[in-house]
Design an enzyme around this catalytic site. Structure first.
Site, PDB file in Angstrom:
ATOM      1  N   GLU A   1     -21.110 -13.164 -22.671  1.00  0.00           N
ATOM      2  CA  GLU A   1     -20.653 -12.517 -21.440  1.00  0.00           C
ATOM      3  C   GLU A   1     -19.269 -13.001 -21.015  1.00  0.00           C
ATOM      4  O   GLU A   1     -18.444 -12.197 -20.565  1.00  0.00           O
ATOM      5  CB  GLU A   1     -21.691 -12.739 -20.333  1.00  0.00           C
TER       6      GLU A   1
ATOM      7  N   ARG B   1     -30.857 -14.913  -4.098  1.00  0.00           N
ATOM      8  CA  ARG B   1     -31.621 -13.677  -3.902  1.00  0.00           C
ATOM      9  C   ARG B   1     -32.687 -13.842  -2.828  1.00  0.00           C
ATOM     10  O   ARG B   1     -32.946 -12.913  -2.060  1.00  0.00           O
ATOM     11  CB  ARG B   1     -32.234 -13.232  -5.221  1.00  0.00           C
TER      12      ARG B   1
ATOM     13  N   PHE C   1     -34.321   2.047 -16.761  1.00  0.00           N
ATOM     14  CA  PHE C   1     -33.412   1.758 -15.644  1.00  0.00           C
ATOM     15  C   PHE C   1     -31.955   1.587 -16.076  1.00  0.00           C
ATOM     16  O   PHE C   1     -31.083   1.377 -15.236  1.00  0.00           O
ATOM     17  CB  PHE C   1     -33.877   0.501 -14.892  1.00  0.00           C
TER      18      PHE C   1
ATOM     19  N   ASN D   1     -29.751  -6.656  -6.196  1.00  0.00           N
ATOM     20  CA  ASN D   1     -30.122  -8.070  -6.134  1.00  0.00           C
ATOM     21  C   ASN D   1     -28.933  -9.032  -6.168  1.00  0.00           C
ATOM     22  O   ASN D   1     -29.064 -10.185  -6.535  1.00  0.00           O
ATOM     23  CB  ASN D   1     -31.171  -8.411  -7.195  1.00  0.00           C
TER      24      ASN D   1
ATOM     25  N   THR E   1     -35.478 -12.041 -10.522  1.00  0.00           N
ATOM     26  CA  THR E   1     -34.860 -10.715 -10.440  1.00  0.00           C
ATOM     27  C   THR E   1     -35.197  -9.984  -9.146  1.00  0.00           C
ATOM     28  O   THR E   1     -34.331  -9.391  -8.512  1.00  0.00           O
ATOM     29  CB  THR E   1     -35.278  -9.857 -11.657  1.00  0.00           C
TER      30      THR E   1
ATOM     31  N   ARG F   1     -29.211 -20.264 -12.777  1.00  0.00           N
ATOM     32  CA  ARG F   1     -30.344 -19.335 -12.716  1.00  0.00           C
ATOM     33  C   ARG F   1     -31.324 -19.738 -11.610  1.00  0.00           C
ATOM     34  O   ARG F   1     -31.831 -18.881 -10.884  1.00  0.00           O
ATOM     35  CB  ARG F   1     -31.067 -19.282 -14.066  1.00  0.00           C
TER      36      ARG F   1
ATOM     37  N   TYR G   1     -24.793  -4.882 -20.476  1.00  0.00           N
ATOM     38  CA  TYR G   1     -26.238  -4.669 -20.373  1.00  0.00           C
ATOM     39  C   TYR G   1     -26.834  -4.042 -21.635  1.00  0.00           C
ATOM     40  O   TYR G   1     -27.902  -3.423 -21.577  1.00  0.00           O
ATOM     41  CB  TYR G   1     -26.551  -3.793 -19.158  1.00  0.00           C
TER      42      TYR G   1
ATOM     43  N   HIS H   1     -25.546 -11.472 -10.844  1.00  0.00           N
ATOM     44  CA  HIS H   1     -26.001 -11.629 -12.225  1.00  0.00           C
ATOM     45  C   HIS H   1     -25.626 -13.026 -12.682  1.00  0.00           C
ATOM     46  O   HIS H   1     -24.548 -13.521 -12.353  1.00  0.00           O
ATOM     47  CB  HIS H   1     -25.319 -10.613 -13.155  1.00  0.00           C
TER      48      HIS H   1
ATOM     49  N   LYS I   1     -22.397  -8.711  -7.706  1.00  0.00           N
ATOM     50  CA  LYS I   1     -22.456  -7.259  -7.903  1.00  0.00           C
ATOM     51  C   LYS I   1     -21.890  -6.521  -6.684  1.00  0.00           C
ATOM     52  O   LYS I   1     -21.656  -7.127  -5.632  1.00  0.00           O
ATOM     53  CB  LYS I   1     -23.908  -6.853  -8.164  1.00  0.00           C
TER      54      LYS I   1
END
Length: 155
Positions: free
Chosen positions: A133, A109, A64, A119, A98, A92, A56, A122, A16
């Site tokens: 995706e 993270r 949010f 964070n 998260t 993951r 998203y 993704h 991100k």
């Protein structure tokens, strides 16, 4: 399912804008490559609002959502596709939960994040999400098709 098919599982990852701005892209790619996953797609872009909203879409009704779309479109994102055995679940785990403050040390993270709204990365949460995706962010011709994994990785 054949072993070869399992070894070709793919996942979508996106560093991100906060991770790009902090210079973490190389470190993140290195972690996945050291794990044995193969990078089969990579590009840097500033996502459009339409792309962000589509990506998203499952969060559209959440409070949010607007902030998430604004953030992901605020700067460059490095979109990636990695391939390998169990890559979705492994990626993951390597990312962490998260909220970076609740993520284990050693996770991306956990090591680099400090705020749930920033964070860093993704990662697809299922094979189905990964397929959706990847198709959203990449054209088929942007992905490598003939990848030979390191013969020392799999039985």
């Amino acid at each position: 399912m054949s072993t070869n098919k399992v070894n070709k599982e793919r996942t979508f990852l996106a560093v991100k804008p906060d991770g790009v701005a902090r210079g973490l892209v190389g470190e993140i790619i290195a972690r996945y490559e050291k794990k044995g996953f193969v990078l089969v797609g990579l590009k840097q872009l500033v996502p459009t609002k339409d792309l962000a909203e589509s990506h998203y879409a499952e969060h559209k009704e959440r409070p949010f959502f607007g902030g998430l779309v604004s953030f992901i479109t605020s700067g460059p994102v490095v979109a990636m596709v990695f391939e390998g055995k169990g890559v979705v679940a492994s990626a993951r785990l390597m990312i962490g939960v998260t909220n970076p403050l609740a993520s284990a040390p050693g996770s991306i993270r956990g090591d680099f994040g400090v705020d749930v709204g920033r964070n860093i990365i993704h990662g697809s949460d299922s094979v189905e999400s990964a397929n959706r995706e990847i198709a959203l962010w990449f054209k088929p011709e942007e992905l490598l098709t003939e990848v030979k994994p390191n013969p020392n990785l799999y039985e």
